[in-house]
Design a protein around this motif. Structure first.
Motif, PDB file in Angstrom:
ATOM      1  N   THR A   1       0.403   8.110  -1.946  1.00  0.00           N
ATOM      2  CA  THR A   1       0.663   8.896  -3.152  1.00  0.00           C
ATOM      3  C   THR A   1       0.537  10.394  -2.929  1.00  0.00           C
ATOM      4  O   THR A   1       0.950  11.176  -3.781  1.00  0.00           O
ATOM      5  CB  THR A   1      -0.299   8.478  -4.269  1.00  0.00           C
ATOM      6  N   ASP A   2      -0.019  10.805  -1.795  1.00  0.00           N
ATOM      7  CA  ASP A   2      -0.120  12.238  -1.522  1.00  0.00           C
ATOM      8  C   ASP A   2      -0.290  12.456  -0.026  1.00  0.00           C
ATOM      9  O   ASP A   2      -0.888  11.616   0.671  1.00  0.00           O
ATOM     10  CB  ASP A   2      -1.300  12.860  -2.273  1.00  0.00           C
TER      11      ASP A   2
ATOM     12  N   ASP B   1      -2.579   4.469  -3.056  1.00  0.00           N
ATOM     13  CA  ASP B   1      -2.589   4.071  -4.460  1.00  0.00           C
ATOM     14  C   ASP B   1      -3.742   3.150  -4.820  1.00  0.00           C
ATOM     15  O   ASP B   1      -3.999   2.912  -6.005  1.00  0.00           O
ATOM     16  CB  ASP B   1      -1.255   3.429  -4.852  1.00  0.00           C
ATOM     17  N   ASP B   2      -4.463   2.641  -3.822  1.00  0.00           N
ATOM     18  CA  ASP B   2      -5.645   1.832  -4.126  1.00  0.00           C
ATOM     19  C   ASP B   2      -6.913   2.671  -4.193  1.00  0.00           C
ATOM     20  O   ASP B   2      -8.023   2.133  -4.287  1.00  0.00           O
ATOM     21  CB  ASP B   2      -5.810   0.719  -3.087  1.00  0.00           C
ATOM     22  N   GLY B   3      -6.752   3.982  -4.146  1.00  0.00           N
ATOM     23  CA  GLY B   3      -7.899   4.881  -4.197  1.00  0.00           C
ATOM     24  C   GLY B   3      -8.450   5.268  -2.841  1.00  0.00           C
ATOM     25  O   GLY B   3      -9.297   6.154  -2.741  1.00  0.00           O
ATOM     26  N   GLY B   4      -7.959   4.634  -1.788  1.00  0.00           N
ATOM     27  CA  GLY B   4      -8.440   4.949  -0.447  1.00  0.00           C
ATOM     28  C   GLY B   4      -7.739   6.164   0.131  1.00  0.00           C
ATOM     29  O   GLY B   4      -6.858   6.773  -0.488  1.00  0.00           O
ATOM     30  N   GLN B   5      -8.119   6.506   1.354  1.00  0.00           N
ATOM     31  CA  GLN B   5      -7.470   7.607   2.046  1.00  0.00           C
ATOM     32  C   GLN B   5      -7.463   7.345   3.542  1.00  0.00           C
ATOM     33  O   GLN B   5      -8.200   6.475   4.036  1.00  0.00           O
ATOM     34  CB  GLN B   5      -8.149   8.945   1.739  1.00  0.00           C
TER      35      GLN B   5
ATOM     36  N   ARG C   1      -3.471  10.115   0.756  1.00  0.00           N
ATOM     37  CA  ARG C   1      -4.122   9.441  -0.365  1.00  0.00           C
ATOM     38  C   ARG C   1      -3.313   8.197  -0.700  1.00  0.00           C
ATOM     39  O   ARG C   1      -2.073   8.245  -0.739  1.00  0.00           O
ATOM     40  CB  ARG C   1      -4.211  10.369  -1.577  1.00  0.00           C
TER      41      ARG C   1
ATOM     42  N   CYS D   1       0.859  -1.189   0.000  1.00  0.00           N
ATOM     43  CA  CYS D   1       0.000   0.000   0.000  1.00  0.00           C
ATOM     44  C   CYS D   1       0.896   1.240   0.000  1.00  0.00           C
ATOM     45  O   CYS D   1       1.600   1.501   0.973  1.00  0.00           O
ATOM     46  CB  CYS D   1      -0.917  -0.006   1.223  1.00  0.00           C
TER      47      CYS D   1
END
Length: 392
Positions: free
Chosen positions: A175-176, A189-193, A187, A172
């Motif tokens: 990315t931000d 990389d699997d779209g979660g936060q 944020r 996991c």
């Protein structure tokens, strides 16, 4: 009082030690690791725990205290698992480095660090296969130093963290990173936060990349390029008929046990050839040089079979010292990156957790705040002339 929600980026020894200490303190800990636990520098370390040649004095003190913290943690192990062997280090130097070794050992003695000059006969009683022709000049013993088995150590750290409620997300990648006056947002990389109170960046050699998410430049030695300060060969052998139960630091080869009769080897003078993009094969010229040096060191110890050679990539701030502290005005993002992570990790985990829990700065960490590295590059710091990678 509501427990703090704290995220940690990085599942190496620093991230795991911080996760353990924070979880034991009662924080709600979530750890994000882009690969698997110990996948970075923690799995390619000589794992020699020491404060030998570490300067300035505040850095020496930090490492010496961390060595004691390791011993206390080992003694508290409930099921007999041993990741730490306080087996001591025996060291000698080439003719040109004899004076430097003697000066270093005498300075350590003055600081109260156990060090004594010994005879070859004493060492040969410890390692009977050692050739007398391999040792020249003065020989020193540092009895309080240890070797560590990283996978077992990580297992202990994570067992304690998990039993206190820590949550782990492997494979996991963050990315931000965004920070406000009230929270930190990640944020994935699997779209979660993830949203919470604070973030600890314990990403090792990827720390500069994470800092970029916050618009910050962090001066780190580039371990992705051939660089003998940041990169080092580490060879793992098949089981050997060698009665070695201690750590040897020699001009030819550094040798330590790795469990089950296996050995770990370093040859630091070869590290100018260490390229992370091209680790050498087990029949390469590097392997052959290590095998020849092994034969020069030991008699009747069998032919050395090397099973793997990796290029270890050090997580090294550009000036060689740890970077520990908040990096943003809101004091919600804390950086923890250092070269001697194996040695320092249990103490850093505790001190960091105390700082986050009380918002009271630790005097032990005063000299290691990251601001000296922010907004700079490695080119702003001199390359060490005599780099002693007392590592780890």
């Amino acid at each position: 009082m509501t427990a703090q929600k704290i995220a940690i980026i990085g599942g190496g020894v620093i991230g795991m030690a911080v996760a353990r200490a924070l979880a034991l303190q009662g924080a709600q800990v979530t750890l994000f690791e882009q690969q698997h636990l110990g996948a970075g520098t923690s799995s390619t370390s000589f794992a020699w725990l020491n404060s030998n040649g570490k300067q300035p004095d505040s850095y020496h003190q930090l490492n010496a205290l961390a060595m004691e913290e390791h011993v206390r943690l080992q003694l508290s192990q409930p099921n007999g698992l041993r990741w730490l062997e306080t087996c001591g280090t025996w060291e000698w130097a080439s003719d040109s480095d004899q004076h430097a070794l003697k000066q270093r050992a005498e300075r350590l003695q003055a600081l109260g660090y156990p060090a004594r000059e010994v005879t070859f006969n004493e060492l040969q009683r410890e390692v009977p296969e050692l050739r007398s022709t391999a040792v020249s000049g003065s020989l020193w013993h540092f009895p309080s130093e240890s070797i560590l088995y990283p996978s077992l150590y990580l297992a202990r750290l994570w067992a304690d963290a998990r039993s206190s409620g820590a949550v782990l997300h492997q494979q996991c990648r963050v990315t931000d990173v965004q920070e406000s006056a009230t929270e930190v947002r990640l944020r994935l990389d699997d779209g979660g936060q993830w949203r919470g109170d604070r973030l600890v960046v314990a990403s090792g050699r990827w720390s500069a990349e994470v800092m970029q998410h916050l618009g910050l430049q962090l001066a780190m030695t580039d371990a992705s390029q051939p660089n003998k300060v940041a990169c080092s060969f580490l060879a793992r052998t098949a089981p050997q008929p060698l009665s070695l139960a201690t750590n040897l630091i020699t001009p030819q080869l550094n040798v330590r046990p790795d469990g089950g009769g296996r050995l770990l080897l370093q040859a630091l003078d070869l590290d100018d050839q260490a390229d992370p993009a091209a680790p050498p094969a087990v029949d390469s010229a590097i392997a052959q040089q290590m095998q020849a040096r092994y034969r020069e060191l030991f008699d009747d110890a069998g032919s050395l079979h090397i099973e793997q050679i990796v290029v270890g990539q050090r997580a090294r701030p550009a000036d060689g010292l740890p970077a520990l502290g908040f990096v943003t005005p809101q004091q919600r993002v804390y950086l923890a990156v250092m070269h001697s992570g194996m040695t320092l990790s249990p103490l850093i985990g505790r001190l960091l957790a105390e700082e986050l829990g009380s918002d009271t700065p630790s005097p032990l960490l005063r000299d290691f705040r990251p601001q000296r590295l922010l907004g700079k590059t490695a080119a702003d710091f001199p390359t060490p002339v005599h780099y002693f990678p007392a590592a780890q």
